[in-house]
Design a protein around this motif. Structure first.
Motif, short mmCIF file in Angstrom:
data_model
loop_
_atom_site.label_atom_id
_atom_site.label_comp_id
_atom_site.label_asym_id
_atom_site.label_seq_id
_atom_site.Cartn_x
_atom_site.Cartn_y
_atom_site.Cartn_z
N ARG A 2 29.69 15.68 33.40
CA ARG A 2 28.98 15.28 32.18
C ARG A 2 29.67 15.89 30.96
N LEU A 3 29.39 15.30 29.84
CA LEU A 3 29.96 15.80 28.60
C LEU A 3 29.42 17.19 28.29
N LYS A 4 30.30 18.04 27.79
CA LYS A 4 29.89 19.36 27.34
C LYS A 4 30.42 19.60 25.94
N LYS A 5 29.52 19.93 25.02
CA LYS A 5 29.95 20.26 23.67
C LYS A 5 30.39 21.72 23.62
N GLY A 6 31.49 21.98 22.93
CA GLY A 6 31.96 23.34 22.77
C GLY A 6 31.25 24.05 21.63
N LEU A 7 31.61 25.30 21.42
CA LEU A 7 30.94 26.10 20.40
C LEU A 7 31.19 25.57 18.99
N PHE A 8 32.36 25.00 18.73
CA PHE A 8 32.63 24.43 17.41
C PHE A 8 31.63 23.32 17.08
N GLU A 9 31.25 22.53 18.07
CA GLU A 9 30.29 21.45 17.86
C GLU A 9 28.85 21.93 17.93
N SER A 10 28.61 23.04 18.60
CA SER A 10 27.24 23.48 18.88
C SER A 10 26.60 24.24 17.73
N ALA A 11 27.36 24.52 16.68
CA ALA A 11 26.80 25.24 15.53
C ALA A 11 27.04 24.46 14.24
N PRO A 12 26.61 23.18 14.18
CA PRO A 12 26.85 22.40 12.95
C PRO A 12 26.15 23.03 11.76
N GLY A 13 26.91 23.27 10.70
CA GLY A 13 26.33 23.89 9.51
C GLY A 13 26.15 25.38 9.63
N GLY A 14 26.56 25.97 10.78
CA GLY A 14 26.34 27.39 11.02
C GLY A 14 27.63 28.20 10.97
N THR A 15 27.65 29.29 11.75
CA THR A 15 28.77 30.22 11.74
C THR A 15 29.24 30.47 13.17
N LEU A 16 30.56 30.50 13.36
CA LEU A 16 31.15 30.80 14.67
C LEU A 16 31.95 32.08 14.54
N PHE A 17 31.60 33.06 15.37
CA PHE A 17 32.28 34.36 15.35
C PHE A 17 33.25 34.43 16.50
N LEU A 18 34.56 34.52 16.18
CA LEU A 18 35.61 34.59 17.19
C LEU A 18 36.06 36.04 17.31
N ASP A 19 35.50 36.74 18.29
CA ASP A 19 35.83 38.15 18.48
C ASP A 19 37.10 38.28 19.31
N GLU A 20 37.83 39.37 19.09
CA GLU A 20 39.09 39.65 19.80
C GLU A 20 40.05 38.47 19.74
N LEU A 21 40.20 37.92 18.54
CA LEU A 21 41.08 36.77 18.36
C LEU A 21 42.54 37.11 18.68
N GLY A 22 42.91 38.36 18.52
CA GLY A 22 44.28 38.77 18.80
C GLY A 22 44.68 38.64 20.25
N GLU A 23 43.71 38.40 21.14
CA GLU A 23 44.00 38.27 22.57
C GLU A 23 44.33 36.84 22.98
N THR A 24 44.26 35.88 22.04
CA THR A 24 44.48 34.48 22.41
C THR A 24 45.96 34.19 22.65
N SER A 25 46.21 33.18 23.47
CA SER A 25 47.59 32.78 23.80
C SER A 25 48.18 31.96 22.66
N PRO A 26 49.51 31.84 22.60
CA PRO A 26 50.15 31.01 21.56
C PRO A 26 49.64 29.57 21.56
N ALA A 27 49.43 29.00 22.76
CA ALA A 27 48.95 27.61 22.83
C ALA A 27 47.55 27.49 22.24
#
Length: 452
Positions: A228-253
């Motif tokens: 089934r379709l799953k909405k991600g966090l970017f879609e799940s907080a319309p008009g709100g705020t998304l906190f991306l913690d430990e962003l430095g751990e993300t891969s180049p891709a």
């Protein structure tokens, strides 16, 4: 609340009825999808969530009750109105028992259908508002809980109050445990987005594939098990705020995908082919020096400049003169309430020890120390004996097997858990605190080792 026009799915095997309803709702600004039968309707439901489904009851193959059941299984908050040319009490009761909002009897007037749809959509809107309010009451911190009077914290509080009302991206820098998520929540609460959702994700807790799915969601069939379709966090907080913690751990891709989301304000679900616009403010955080990461080739320069709009640096607790006592009193009051005690106090000797301690784990470590001491103290007074051994100046004793009795690491762990459990008089709460794990983890270990 989110002001997007409602999404309505109209299901009827009669083309004229289907077209008329779609025309009525489209003219009033709704985003309407039509389905010529139950099978097509189920396929649409598996692709996306709707605010309202209006479905004919009697259809060949998959009937209206099957559409109702599938809608409620996939999207419990979706309202469903069943249309029937055979209005009987039994039909209505069956539909209502299975979760329908109401039923519409043929022949019906267009105004009657419009008013019923309006009431169903209002019910969904109110339910979503109540759910959102409950989330905020449960999770919302008081903005005043940025505790501290040292110059660095006072400057931080003034800057937070200044930048919160804007929609600018904010980058929080600081060691682990300095309170970056608390600052992110405060930015949200002091902004015009305060009535919408605040969602947080630790980017370092997922591998690249799982993080992509968590942030951007997926389409049905995107991978094995994606039914089934799953909405991600970017879609799940319309008009709100998304906190991306430990962003430095993300891969180049992943950094490439995040850059596009920040620049274009669109995302693409895993397995999807279309861009989806998103309206969410980004607050990011890291304990790394991103400038050095860029120089070392570990972090994209373009993403760094996109994030480097407003940068707030949180000082380590060791540099916050006078704030240890202030924070200690705050955590004592919090633990007293949690443990159902009138109050909790600390001896002057404990305060002296805490004031001299460097706190490598920062505010989070202080809170954990206060919690452990509060749990270990039987009354309302905390003294030196309730502190961890290393703070008391005692060597930390590690349970070891006797030299003539070699055991596995698992057996050594079982003995240590059993010893701490006995030392704490069988109290699982105290045992979990001493071991530095939560009660659920302790329960699993006790069950694994047969210590229940």
């Amino acid at each position: 609340m989110n002001d997007l026009p409602p999404k309505i799915l109209v299901v009827d095997d009669e083309p004229i009825a289907r077209t008329n309803l779609a025309h009525v709702f489209s003219r009033r600004g709704a985003r309407v999808t039509v389905a010529s039968g139950g099978r097509e309707a189920v396929a649409e439901l598996e692709k996306d969530e709707f605010d309202l489904v209006i479905t004919d009851l009697i259809m060949e193959g998959v009937d209206g009750l099957a559409v109702l059941e599938r809608a409620k299984t996939l999207w419990p908050d979706t309202e469903v109105v069943v249309v029937t040319g055979y209005p009987t009490v039994e039909t209505a009761v069956t539909a209502m028992r299975r979760g329908a909002y109401d039923y519409l009897a043929k022949p019906y007037g267009i105004e009657e259908a419009r008013l019923l749809a309006q009431k169903a959509l209002e019910k969904r809107r109110l339910r979503q508002e109540v759910k959102l309010l409950r989330e905020r009451l449960r999770d919302k911190p008081d903005p005043l809980t940025i505790i501290g009077h040292c110059p660095a914290i006072e400057r931080l509080k003034r800057t937070v109050a200044q930048v919160a009302p804007t929609d600018s991206t904010v980058l929080l820098l600081g060691e682990t445990g300095t309170g970056k998520e608390l600052v992110a929540r405060t930015l949200h609460l002091l902004s015009a987005r305060r009535d919408e959702r605040f969602l947080a994700v630790n980017c370092g807790a997922f591998n690249e594939e799982l993080l992509e799915n968590e942030l951007f969601g997926h389409e049905p069939g995107a991978f094995t098990g994606a039914v089934r379709l799953k909405k991600g966090l970017f879609e799940s907080a319309p008009g709100g705020t998304l906190f991306l913690d430990e962003l430095g751990e993300t891969s180049p891709a992943m950094q490439v995908k995040l850059l596009r989301a920040l620049q274009e304000r669109v995302i693409r679900r895993v397995g999807g082919a279309k861009d989806i616009p998103v309206d969410v403010r980004i607050v990011a955080a890291t304990n790394k020096d991103l400038r050095r990461e860029v120089e070392a080739g570990h972090f994209r320069q373009d993403l760094y400049y996109r994030l480097n709009v407003i940068v707030l640096t949180l000082p380590p607790l060791s540099e916050r003169e006078g704030d240890v006592a202030l924070l200690s009193r705050f955590f004592l009051a919090k633990m007293a309430k949690k443990l159902g005690r009138d109050s909790l106090t600390m001896s002057p000797e404990v305060m002296d020890i805490l004031a001299a301690y460097p706190f490598p784990g920062n505010v989070r470590e202080l809170e954990n120390i206060i919690e452990r001491a509060a749990v270990m103290a039987e009354g309302e007074g905390i003294d030196v004996r309730h502190l961890p051994p290393d703070l008391r100046g005692e060597p930390v004793r590690v349970a070891r097997p006797c030299a003539n009795e070699p055991v596995t690491l698992e057996e050594n762990e079982r003995r240590h858990v059993a010893w701490v459990l006995g030392h704490c008089g069988g109290s699982r709460t105290k045992t979990a605190t001493v071991l530095g794990i939560d009660r659920a983890s302790l329960w699993r270990k006790m069950k694994k080792f047969g210590l229940e």
